[in-house]
Write a protein that holds these residues in place. Structure first.
Motif, PDB file in Angstrom:
ATOM      1  N   TYR A  56       0.835  -1.195   0.000  1.00 28.72           N
ATOM      2  CA  TYR A  56       0.000   0.000   0.000  1.00 28.72           C
ATOM      3  C   TYR A  56       0.873   1.250   0.000  1.00 28.72           C
ATOM      4  N   HIS A  60       0.743   4.140  -2.834  1.00 25.08           N
ATOM      5  CA  HIS A  60       0.104   5.406  -2.459  1.00 25.08           C
ATOM      6  C   HIS A  60       1.071   6.416  -1.849  1.00 25.08           C
ATOM      7  N   PRO A  64      -1.222   3.368   5.275  1.00 25.01           N
ATOM      8  CA  PRO A  64      -2.675   3.434   5.466  1.00 25.01           C
ATOM      9  C   PRO A  64      -3.003   4.007   6.843  1.00 25.01           C
ATOM     10  N   ALA A  65      -4.082   4.765   6.915  1.00 23.38           N
ATOM     11  CA  ALA A  65      -4.482   5.377   8.183  1.00 23.38           C
ATOM     12  C   ALA A  65      -4.971   4.330   9.176  1.00 23.38           C
ATOM     13  N   SER A  66      -5.608   3.280   8.664  1.00 26.87           N
ATOM     14  CA  SER A  66      -6.096   2.211   9.531  1.00 26.87           C
ATOM     15  C   SER A  66      -6.150   0.914   8.726  1.00 26.87           C
ATOM     16  N   ASP A  68      -8.720  -0.639   8.067  1.00 27.23           N
ATOM     17  CA  ASP A  68      -9.891  -0.586   7.188  1.00 27.23           C
ATOM     18  C   ASP A  68      -9.524  -0.087   5.791  1.00 27.23           C
ATOM     19  N   ASP A  69      -8.488   0.736   5.690  1.00 31.89           N
ATOM     20  CA  ASP A  69      -8.048   1.195   4.371  1.00 31.89           C
ATOM     21  C   ASP A  69      -7.563   0.023   3.518  1.00 31.89           C
ATOM     22  N   LEU A  70      -6.899  -0.935   4.154  1.00 38.94           N
ATOM     23  CA  LEU A  70      -6.433  -2.115   3.412  1.00 38.94           C
ATOM     24  C   LEU A  70      -7.595  -2.983   2.952  1.00 38.94           C
ATOM     25  N   THR A  72     -10.704  -1.824   2.379  1.00 44.45           N
ATOM     26  CA  THR A  72     -11.417  -1.050   1.355  1.00 44.45           C
ATOM     27  C   THR A  72     -10.719  -1.136   0.008  1.00 44.45           C
ATOM     28  N   GLU A  73      -9.396  -1.070   0.028  1.00 43.61           N
ATOM     29  CA  GLU A  73      -8.616  -1.114  -1.213  1.00 43.61           C
ATOM     30  C   GLU A  73      -8.370  -2.544  -1.714  1.00 43.61           C
ATOM     31  N   THR A  79      -9.749  -8.641   8.946  1.00 44.44           N
ATOM     32  CA  THR A  79      -8.796  -8.028   9.876  1.00 44.44           C
ATOM     33  C   THR A  79      -8.538  -8.927  11.073  1.00 44.44           C
TER      34      THR A  79
END
Length: 102
Positions: A56, A60, A64-66, A68-70, A72-73, A79
Motif C-alpha cells: 500500500y 500510495h 494506510p491510516a487504519s 480498514d483502508d487495506l 477497502t482497497e 482483519t
C-alpha cells in the motif's frame, strides 16, 4: 469341522479396545497443540498484513491510516487472525500489531 476364515467376537472386541486406547491417548495431544497452531497462524497473518502495508505504501506513497483502508482497497479480506479472536492494527509508522479482543 469346517475351516471358516474370519474374526471371532473376542478378536473384534480386542481390536476395538486397542483403537479406543489409541484415540484416548491422541485426542488430548491434538487439543493441547491447538492453541500453539492458532498462535503460529496469527503470527503468519501479522507478517502478511505487514507486507500488504508495504505494498500500500509503495502504491500510495503513504501508510494506510487504519486497517480498514487495506480492506477497502482490497489488500485484505479480513482483519482477524485465523483464531477469530485476535485482530490486527496498524500504527502511524506502518507497523502491524495484534490486538486481543475479549
Amino acid at each position: 469341522m469346517k475351516n471358516e476364515k474370519g474374526f471371532t467376537l473376542i478378536e473384534m472386541m480386542i481390536v476395538m479396545l486397542v483403537i479406543s486406547v489409541l484415540l484416548i491417548i491422541t485426542i488430548p495431544n491434538i487439543t493441547k497443540h491447538n492453541s500453539n497452531i492458532n498462535n503460529k497462524g496469527c503470527e503468519a497473518f501479522v507478517k502478511m498484513v505487514q507486507s500488504q502495508v508495504q505494498s500500500y505504501e509503495i502504491e500510495h506513497n503513504a501508510y494506510p491510516a487504519s486497517i480498514d483502508d487495506l480492506v477497502t482497497e482490497k489488500y485484505l479480506n479480513t482483519t482477524k487472525c485465523p483464531d477469530g479472536k485476535t485482530t490486527v492494527s496498524i500504527g502511524a509508522d506502518g507497523t502491524v500489531s495484534k490486538v486481543s479482543t475479549p
